[in-house]
Motif scaffolding. Sequence first.
Motif, PDB file in Angstrom:
ATOM      1  N   ARG A  45       0.644  -1.242  -0.098  1.00  0.00           N
ATOM      2  CA  ARG A  45       0.279  -0.285  -0.210  1.00  0.00           C
ATOM      3  C   ARG A  45       0.644   1.448  -0.073  1.00  0.00           C
ATOM      4  NH1 ARG A  45      -5.570  -0.030   3.223  1.00  0.00           N
ATOM      5  NH2 ARG A  45      -6.088  -2.412   2.528  1.00  0.00           N
ATOM      6  N   GLN A  46       2.363   1.173   0.669  1.00  0.00           N
ATOM      7  CA  GLN A  46       2.791   1.647   0.828  1.00  0.00           C
ATOM      8  C   GLN A  46       4.300   2.074  -0.381  1.00  0.00           C
ATOM      9  OE1 GLN A  46       4.015   3.244   4.284  1.00  0.00           O
ATOM     10  NE2 GLN A  46       3.035   1.221   5.489  1.00  0.00           N
ATOM     11  N   VAL A  47       4.394   1.146  -0.776  1.00  0.00           N
ATOM     12  CA  VAL A  47       5.329   1.755  -1.918  1.00  0.00           C
ATOM     13  C   VAL A  47       4.894   1.064  -3.167  1.00  0.00           C
ATOM     14  CG1 VAL A  47       7.749   0.827  -2.555  1.00  0.00           C
ATOM     15  CG2 VAL A  47       7.368   1.126  -0.419  1.00  0.00           C
ATOM     16  N   GLY A  48       4.372   1.683  -4.159  1.00  0.00           N
ATOM     17  CA  GLY A  48       3.819   1.255  -5.340  1.00  0.00           C
ATOM     18  C   GLY A  48       5.240   1.212  -6.327  1.00  0.00           C
ATOM     19  N   MET A  49       4.839   0.041  -7.729  1.00  0.00           N
ATOM     20  CA  MET A  49       6.170  -0.113  -8.715  1.00  0.00           C
ATOM     21  C   MET A  49       5.735   0.035 -10.291  1.00  0.00           C
ATOM     22  SD  MET A  49       9.167  -2.312  -7.407  1.00  0.00           S
ATOM     23  CE  MET A  49      10.517  -2.573  -8.401  1.00  0.00           C
ATOM     24  N   VAL A  50       6.335   1.133 -10.566  1.00  0.00           N
ATOM     25  CA  VAL A  50       5.982   1.095 -12.310  1.00  0.00           C
ATOM     26  C   VAL A  50       7.105   0.442 -13.025  1.00  0.00           C
ATOM     27  CG1 VAL A  50       5.562   2.430 -13.878  1.00  0.00           C
ATOM     28  CG2 VAL A  50       4.831   3.271 -11.646  1.00  0.00           C
ATOM     29  N   PHE A  51       6.580  -0.321 -13.729  1.00  0.00           N
ATOM     30  CA  PHE A  51       7.956  -1.361 -15.219  1.00  0.00           C
ATOM     31  C   PHE A  51       8.329  -0.602 -16.013  1.00  0.00           C
ATOM     32  CE2 PHE A  51       6.108  -3.888 -11.360  1.00  0.00           C
ATOM     33  CZ  PHE A  51       6.701  -4.615 -10.841  1.00  0.00           C
ATOM     34  N   GLN A  52       9.193  -1.880 -16.500  1.00  0.00           N
ATOM     35  CA  GLN A  52       9.579  -0.976 -17.926  1.00  0.00           C
ATOM     36  C   GLN A  52       8.634  -0.771 -19.012  1.00  0.00           C
ATOM     37  OE1 GLN A  52      13.276  -2.839 -20.430  1.00  0.00           O
ATOM     38  NE2 GLN A  52      13.907  -1.766 -19.225  1.00  0.00           N
TER      39      GLN A  52
ATOM     40  N   LEU B 277       0.155  -4.288 -17.295  1.00  0.00           N
ATOM     41  CA  LEU B 277      -1.881  -3.117 -18.157  1.00  0.00           C
ATOM     42  C   LEU B 277      -2.400  -4.223 -18.123  1.00  0.00           C
ATOM     43  CD1 LEU B 277      -0.998  -0.077 -19.124  1.00  0.00           C
ATOM     44  CD2 LEU B 277      -0.787  -0.352 -18.119  1.00  0.00           C
ATOM     45  N   VAL B 278      -3.161  -4.279 -17.085  1.00  0.00           N
ATOM     46  CA  VAL B 278      -4.308  -5.437 -16.259  1.00  0.00           C
ATOM     47  C   VAL B 278      -5.430  -5.442 -17.676  1.00  0.00           C
ATOM     48  CG1 VAL B 278      -5.385  -7.270 -15.547  1.00  0.00           C
ATOM     49  CG2 VAL B 278      -3.736  -5.928 -14.557  1.00  0.00           C
ATOM     50  N   SER B 279      -6.131  -4.111 -17.471  1.00  0.00           N
ATOM     51  CA  SER B 279      -7.325  -3.814 -18.384  1.00  0.00           C
ATOM     52  C   SER B 279      -7.309  -3.948 -19.630  1.00  0.00           C
ATOM     53  CB  SER B 279      -7.957  -3.443 -18.100  1.00  0.00           C
ATOM     54  OG  SER B 279      -9.898  -3.465 -17.867  1.00  0.00           O
ATOM     55  N   SER B 280      -7.944  -3.036 -20.075  1.00  0.00           N
ATOM     56  CA  SER B 280      -7.727  -3.444 -21.617  1.00  0.00           C
ATOM     57  C   SER B 280      -8.760  -1.720 -22.088  1.00  0.00           C
ATOM     58  CB  SER B 280      -9.302  -4.133 -22.709  1.00  0.00           C
ATOM     59  OG  SER B 280     -10.203  -4.020 -22.295  1.00  0.00           O
ATOM     60  N   ILE B 281      -9.190  -1.164 -20.903  1.00  0.00           N
ATOM     61  CA  ILE B 281      -9.919   0.573 -21.267  1.00  0.00           C
ATOM     62  C   ILE B 281      -9.245   1.525 -19.833  1.00  0.00           C
ATOM     63  CG2 ILE B 281     -11.843   1.827 -20.725  1.00  0.00           C
ATOM     64  CD1 ILE B 281     -12.371  -0.048 -23.210  1.00  0.00           C
ATOM     65  N   VAL B 282      -8.754   2.217 -20.251  1.00  0.00           N
ATOM     66  CA  VAL B 282      -8.086   3.340 -19.273  1.00  0.00           C
ATOM     67  C   VAL B 282      -8.615   3.304 -18.007  1.00  0.00           C
ATOM     68  CG1 VAL B 282      -6.569   5.616 -18.636  1.00  0.00           C
ATOM     69  CG2 VAL B 282      -6.761   4.149 -21.266  1.00  0.00           C
TER      70      VAL B 282
ATOM     71  N   LEU C  45       2.217   6.156 -19.200  1.00  0.00           N
ATOM     72  CA  LEU C  45       1.236   7.281 -18.128  1.00  0.00           C
ATOM     73  C   LEU C  45       0.435   6.714 -16.885  1.00  0.00           C
ATOM     74  CD1 LEU C  45       1.946  10.500 -19.769  1.00  0.00           C
ATOM     75  CD2 LEU C  45       2.634   9.924 -17.857  1.00  0.00           C
ATOM     76  N   VAL C  46      -0.350   5.953 -17.862  1.00  0.00           N
ATOM     77  CA  VAL C  46      -1.667   5.370 -17.135  1.00  0.00           C
ATOM     78  C   VAL C  46      -1.233   4.265 -16.026  1.00  0.00           C
ATOM     79  CG1 VAL C  46      -3.468   3.155 -17.796  1.00  0.00           C
ATOM     80  CG2 VAL C  46      -3.214   5.067 -19.409  1.00  0.00           C
ATOM     81  N   ALA C  47      -0.311   3.532 -16.487  1.00  0.00           N
ATOM     82  CA  ALA C  47       0.642   2.646 -15.548  1.00  0.00           C
ATOM     83  C   ALA C  47       1.235   3.470 -14.164  1.00  0.00           C
ATOM     84  CB  ALA C  47       1.911   2.218 -16.181  1.00  0.00           C
TER      85      ALA C  47
ATOM     86  N   VAL D  82       4.154 -10.040 -11.603  1.00  0.00           N
ATOM     87  CA  VAL D  82       4.610  -9.657 -10.957  1.00  0.00           C
ATOM     88  C   VAL D  82       3.688  -8.693 -10.787  1.00  0.00           C
ATOM     89  CG1 VAL D  82       7.108  -8.879 -10.533  1.00  0.00           C
ATOM     90  CG2 VAL D  82       7.201 -10.913 -10.973  1.00  0.00           C
ATOM     91  N   ALA D  83       3.931  -7.979 -11.765  1.00  0.00           N
ATOM     92  CA  ALA D  83       2.992  -6.335 -12.269  1.00  0.00           C
ATOM     93  C   ALA D  83       1.917  -6.292 -11.020  1.00  0.00           C
ATOM     94  CB  ALA D  83       2.839  -5.632 -13.392  1.00  0.00           C
ATOM     95  N   MET D  84       0.905  -7.355 -11.674  1.00  0.00           N
ATOM     96  CA  MET D  84      -0.132  -7.083 -10.609  1.00  0.00           C
ATOM     97  C   MET D  84       0.309  -7.588  -9.523  1.00  0.00           C
ATOM     98  SD  MET D  84      -2.504 -10.122 -13.301  1.00  0.00           S
ATOM     99  CE  MET D  84      -3.898 -10.613 -12.727  1.00  0.00           C
TER     100      MET D  84
END
Lengths: 288, 279, 275
Positions: free
Chosen positions: B84-91, B97-102, B151-153, C225-227
């Motif tokens: 909850r405190q530390v989020g992560m964005v990957f390369q 991205l899990v879903s198909s709509i922003v 940016l969405v990620a 991993v991302a999920m």
Amino acid sequence: MPIEVNNLSYSYKKGTPFEKQVLSNINLKINDGEFVGIIGPTQAGKTTLAQHFNALLVPDQGRVIVNGVDLAEKKADLVKLRHNVGYVFQNPDYQLFEPTVGEDIAFGPRNQNLPPKEIENRVLEAMAQVGLDYDTFNKRDIFALSGGQKRRAAIAGVLACKPQIMILDDVTAGLDPGGRKEIINVIKKLHHEQEITTIYISNSMDEIAALAERIIVLNQGQVLFDDQTGEVFLHARKLIDIGLELPEVMNITTRLIEAGFNLPGAILSIDQAVHAIAASLQKGQVDA
Amino acid sequence: MNPLIEVANLSYSYRAGSGNEVAALKDITMKVFEGELLAITGRNGSGKSTLARHFNCLLTPVSGSVEVDGLSVSDKCNVASIRRQVGMVFQNPDNQLVSSIVEEDIAFGPENLGLPAEEIRRRVDWALKTLNLKNLQYESLNQLSEGQKQLVAIAGVLAMKPRCIVLDEPTAHLDPRSRREVIKNALRLNREEGITIVLLTHFMEEVTHCDRMIVMDMGEIKMEGSPREVFDSEEKIINLGLDFPVSAKLAEGLRKQGIRIPRKTINAEELIKSLCQLK
Amino acid sequence: MELTKNITLGVYLPGNTLIHTLDPRTKIVATALLITLLLFIKSYLAYVLFLILIIAILIIATIPPGYAFCGLKPMLPILLLMWIFQLFLYSTPGATVIFSWWIFSATDAGLHMGNLISMRVLFLFTVTTILTLTTSIVSLTDGLESLLNPLKKIGLPTQELVMTMIIALRFVLILAEELDKIIKAQMARGVAFDRGNFIQKTRNLFPVFLPLFINAFKRAEELIVAMEARSYSGGKGRTKMKTLHMGRLDLLAGLFMLLFSVLVVYLILTIPPAI
């Protein structure tokens, strides 16, 4: 082996609701021994254009003529063409198919049905050209390579086909600065020593400024500029308007010009910038 | 400043294909302070990504300790609270991205937190607004450019309201314009929203914007300090597989020509200012 | 060469039409109903009714019919083969022989059977494609999840099943794009995918699968991993931003489907089958 493109147009997903025109009415010619950079904002059609040069894509309209042969003709030998016009893709993971480095580099020559001895020689030579030591890397597992080594292996795989033209599609993306430098040195050497015609697609204006003799700027599927590198970067304003950036050094010199420095409009290297700024300052002092 | 993440004597190794143990991190001790913008840089395979993955429990230490706000990442009970405190964005945005709509993708994280529907809606709207993505709210993800996807990620992580966001080479595959856009937004989240940012990157121009930087190589911390301090020695930086920022190279070249540019000039603004004074 | 061009399954065509705005549950139930009916139809008249319905839906949903059917292209050879098999191998006592050749003879019963079965496959495919073309993956899965909800009571992990489905559908397109890249990379080094006969083309596909699977696994792993990093830990404790709710349109659509079904069932019961 010149490439000539006449009135080329191409649409992506033609005939579906997702159809999108990517290239419209492109005309250009690439001569033997040139080093041509292709730049443009995302989705300008850079890769789509380049994939027409070795018939990976076929034009909707217009013609692509390589070495005098129209690629749309039925009798065009596409396998031979693709060996003459080598293509290195952005992501090495999609272009390494065999378990070891040596076998992978042999993939192209094997498709030409060359004798084993000749294939062996080609592998040796290609590895030397990209600076992968044969004894160390020949039997090396593809997955044990670093990002930079993978890219060199991918280039070697194309060189083993003995191309006269080489297309490099954003091959340094994702590499660290050291890895980038290595790849750029390999490409420079190939162009100078083997006189391979090089077509270099990149997002990095620094690399383009340092390498290309001529630049084709694409925007929304059309050729915006096609000129010597120094000339193209004179259009700084226009390049920024279409969503491109300038080489890092020009970001500084352009702002210096705005601040009243007397510098040339296009500066492509740090050395050039140092001398121009020094000269401008001296002159300023004399004037004062 | 209070430390948010504290790493002490952390070592980590993994088993390579051949069955050998490979040491990825060797005895790392470092801190991430609340509210800072920290860059971690180093060549491919230097261990920066392995280190960062300890910050939100994607990896747990083989030896040594990692604590987030006093909670040990090695304790399974802390995982939910740390994430909850530390989020992560990957390369690669396509792989995160899990879903198909922003807007539906941005909602994925808050939904996992079990928040009520109205609160999720509020957070998604806030994240969309903060990153100027309002006009893409209902777009299909595969119609977006790579830069927009990234940016969405980031918005997806932001909507979880973390105290810290780790960006793992978020710009490696982007074009220069999108790269600038992503970095600009990361800076803004840090300055305006007070979110601690840890940026893993190869681009030296990006590093110069950070408060502090760490250079890693072979699983160890080789240099640490403000960009101005670290970019003092070109030779050392190059030997670590990195590069000098162009402004610093230009400043160095000008100094060699006898032009009086102060040492430790590392960004364009400073260089231009010094040159204008000389005119 | 564009491999992804003809893939329609799992593709969502964004829109704001009546069909798009229906509750996904309505569409899923309707699709299931149509599929069930298709399994029982044995008369040409019923197929004509179906064709009219499908064309009407395509027009309302503004899907170009050519696009809806282009996903069928790769299936055509198999369909043809099936048709020939039925033509020569299926027969009923008292069927009229249309023509015979060597030891094979084709009867009118075989001809009808071939026709009906081919049409059944075509319609099954088209009905499912229409569902995915007009329903985004997320609402599709939300709908499924809600419909499967009663099964949760008997201990079925419905949320996890549905999440698996979302990812599987996302990967159809990703894999097709990767396949495209790998095939291009191999063509660039002299493999002639676009020339040669069927057997050569098939053989050429083998070296494609190694990199494809390795990359697919790598991507799947990164996605997991991302999920995880976004606090996903299965369905437990998860909430939803959007809740589904049925409107008047859904009621109308439901009524219409009911009428249509009654009509088709009436046809099934009253019209003597073509065979």
